[in-house]
Write a protein that holds these residues in place. Structure first.
Motif, PDB file in Angstrom:
ATOM      1  N   GLY A  83      50.677  61.017 -51.515  1.00 18.99           N
ATOM      2  CA  GLY A  83      51.236  62.398 -50.763  1.00 18.99           C
ATOM      3  C   GLY A  83      50.283  62.781 -49.774  1.00 18.99           C
ATOM      4  O   GLY A  83      50.297  63.981 -49.539  1.00 18.99           O
ATOM      5  N   LEU A  84      49.807  61.766 -49.069  1.00 15.39           N
ATOM      6  CA  LEU A  84      48.871  62.274 -48.036  1.00 15.39           C
ATOM      7  C   LEU A  84      49.826  62.037 -46.506  1.00 15.39           C
ATOM      8  O   LEU A  84      50.399  61.300 -46.657  1.00 15.39           O
ATOM      9  CB  LEU A  84      47.720  61.375 -47.693  1.00 15.39           C
ATOM     10  N   PRO A  85      49.412  63.117 -45.662  1.00 16.43           N
ATOM     11  CA  PRO A  85      50.211  62.906 -44.220  1.00 16.43           C
ATOM     12  C   PRO A  85      49.654  61.574 -43.653  1.00 16.43           C
ATOM     13  O   PRO A  85      48.332  61.321 -43.833  1.00 16.43           O
ATOM     14  CB  PRO A  85      49.682  64.433 -43.706  1.00 16.43           C
ATOM     15  N   PRO A  86      50.349  61.054 -42.834  1.00 17.60           N
ATOM     16  CA  PRO A  86      50.012  59.829 -42.344  1.00 17.60           C
ATOM     17  C   PRO A  86      48.583  59.813 -41.324  1.00 17.60           C
ATOM     18  O   PRO A  86      48.037  58.798 -41.686  1.00 17.60           O
ATOM     19  CB  PRO A  86      51.044  59.358 -41.372  1.00 17.60           C
ATOM     20  N   ARG A  87      48.418  60.788 -40.631  1.00 14.52           N
ATOM     21  CA  ARG A  87      47.134  60.671 -39.944  1.00 14.52           C
ATOM     22  C   ARG A  87      46.092  61.078 -40.933  1.00 14.52           C
ATOM     23  O   ARG A  87      44.976  60.587 -40.640  1.00 14.52           O
ATOM     24  CB  ARG A  87      47.367  62.217 -38.919  1.00 14.52           C
ATOM     25  N   ALA A 138      46.004  60.182 -44.086  1.00 14.18           N
ATOM     26  CA  ALA A 138      45.630  58.687 -44.675  1.00 14.18           C
ATOM     27  C   ALA A 138      45.049  57.846 -43.947  1.00 14.18           C
ATOM     28  O   ALA A 138      44.179  56.985 -44.522  1.00 14.18           O
ATOM     29  CB  ALA A 138      47.031  58.630 -45.214  1.00 14.18           C
ATOM     30  N   GLY A 139      45.294  57.699 -42.660  1.00 12.56           N
ATOM     31  CA  GLY A 139      44.518  56.691 -41.989  1.00 12.56           C
ATOM     32  C   GLY A 139      42.927  57.066 -41.659  1.00 12.56           C
ATOM     33  O   GLY A 139      42.352  55.944 -41.620  1.00 12.56           O
ATOM     34  N   VAL A 140      42.862  58.286 -41.349  1.00 12.83           N
ATOM     35  CA  VAL A 140      41.449  58.671 -41.383  1.00 12.83           C
ATOM     36  C   VAL A 140      40.501  58.654 -42.719  1.00 12.83           C
ATOM     37  O   VAL A 140      39.557  57.714 -42.725  1.00 12.83           O
ATOM     38  CB  VAL A 140      41.296  60.047 -40.851  1.00 12.83           C
ATOM     39  N   THR A 141      41.296  58.825 -43.784  1.00 13.01           N
ATOM     40  CA  THR A 141      40.573  58.682 -45.225  1.00 13.01           C
ATOM     41  C   THR A 141      40.429  57.584 -45.747  1.00 13.01           C
ATOM     42  O   THR A 141      39.299  57.013 -45.963  1.00 13.01           O
ATOM     43  CB  THR A 141      41.354  59.908 -46.100  1.00 13.01           C
ATOM     44  N   ASN A 177      36.423  50.672 -45.269  1.00 18.34           N
ATOM     45  CA  ASN A 177      35.665  50.226 -44.676  1.00 18.34           C
ATOM     46  C   ASN A 177      34.145  50.424 -45.161  1.00 18.34           C
ATOM     47  O   ASN A 177      33.291  49.449 -45.237  1.00 18.34           O
ATOM     48  CB  ASN A 177      35.308  50.931 -43.278  1.00 18.34           C
ATOM     49  N   GLY A 178      34.086  51.447 -46.019  1.00 17.04           N
ATOM     50  CA  GLY A 178      32.771  51.465 -46.859  1.00 17.04           C
ATOM     51  C   GLY A 178      32.763  50.901 -48.270  1.00 17.04           C
ATOM     52  O   GLY A 178      31.877  50.918 -49.034  1.00 17.04           O
ATOM     53  N   ALA A 179      34.007  50.419 -48.539  1.00 18.38           N
ATOM     54  CA  ALA A 179      34.273  49.761 -49.980  1.00 18.38           C
ATOM     55  C   ALA A 179      33.061  48.739 -50.456  1.00 18.38           C
ATOM     56  O   ALA A 179      32.621  48.412 -51.411  1.00 18.38           O
ATOM     57  CB  ALA A 179      35.487  49.407 -50.464  1.00 18.38           C
ATOM     58  N   ALA A 180      32.747  47.794 -49.486  1.00 14.81           N
ATOM     59  CA  ALA A 180      32.062  46.713 -49.488  1.00 14.81           C
ATOM     60  C   ALA A 180      30.608  47.109 -49.851  1.00 14.81           C
ATOM     61  O   ALA A 180      29.746  46.664 -50.637  1.00 14.81           O
ATOM     62  CB  ALA A 180      32.228  45.729 -48.320  1.00 14.81           C
ATOM     63  N   ASP A 181      30.388  48.151 -48.961  1.00 11.67           N
ATOM     64  CA  ASP A 181      28.808  48.789 -49.033  1.00 11.67           C
ATOM     65  C   ASP A 181      28.722  49.313 -50.605  1.00 11.67           C
ATOM     66  O   ASP A 181      27.418  49.250 -51.028  1.00 11.67           O
ATOM     67  CB  ASP A 181      28.542  49.715 -47.942  1.00 11.67           C
ATOM     68  N   VAL A 182      29.612  50.088 -50.997  1.00  8.19           N
ATOM     69  CA  VAL A 182      29.293  50.764 -52.165  1.00  8.19           C
ATOM     70  C   VAL A 182      29.506  49.850 -53.215  1.00  8.19           C
ATOM     71  O   VAL A 182      28.552  49.910 -54.137  1.00  8.19           O
ATOM     72  CB  VAL A 182      30.821  51.933 -52.289  1.00  8.19           C
ATOM     73  N   SER A 183      30.084  48.763 -53.158  1.00  8.82           N
ATOM     74  CA  SER A 183      30.445  48.086 -54.269  1.00  8.82           C
ATOM     75  C   SER A 183      29.068  46.921 -54.505  1.00  8.82           C
ATOM     76  O   SER A 183      28.620  46.404 -55.389  1.00  8.82           O
ATOM     77  CB  SER A 183      31.514  46.979 -54.303  1.00  8.82           C
TER      78      SER A 183
END
Length: 103
Positions: free
Chosen positions: A78-82, A84-87, A93-99
């Protein structure tokens, strides 16, 4: 101590690095005796075309696969497109570093 151009420089390029030589010893051992600048001028158009092709492939892949899945996630959350793009883009992008730090 880099030797003078010619046979000595070619021999040095093949035997330096503990006997392994340099990666592109053909630059120094070319039978045409072209300099590094001449090889740069000859290979520049090829490299520019190669980079344009890679960026076009990256763009088409992102458009075909990444954008639809980002849109689906934003609709489900239920996020607006802009937003959602930013979040979601930052999260992806950070998921690999977190994992990598979690395991």
């Amino acid at each position: 101590q880099v030797p003078e151009p010619g046979h000595a420089q070619c021999q040095f390029a093949r035997t330096c690095n503990g006997g392994d030589g340099v990666w592109a010893s053909w630059v120094f051992c070319s039978p045409l005796n072209l300099g590094v600048f001449a090889l740069f001028l000859m290979l520049s158009p090829v490299m520019i075309v190669w980079m344009v092709a890679l960026f076009r492939l990256l763009g088409s892949t992102a458009e075909d696969y990444f954008s639809p899945s980002l849109e689906m996630f934003s609709l489900k959350l239920g996020l607006p497109p802009r937003f959602a793009g930013v979040t979601l883009l930052a999260l992806g992008n950070g998921a690999a570093d977190v994992s990598a730090t979690m395991s």
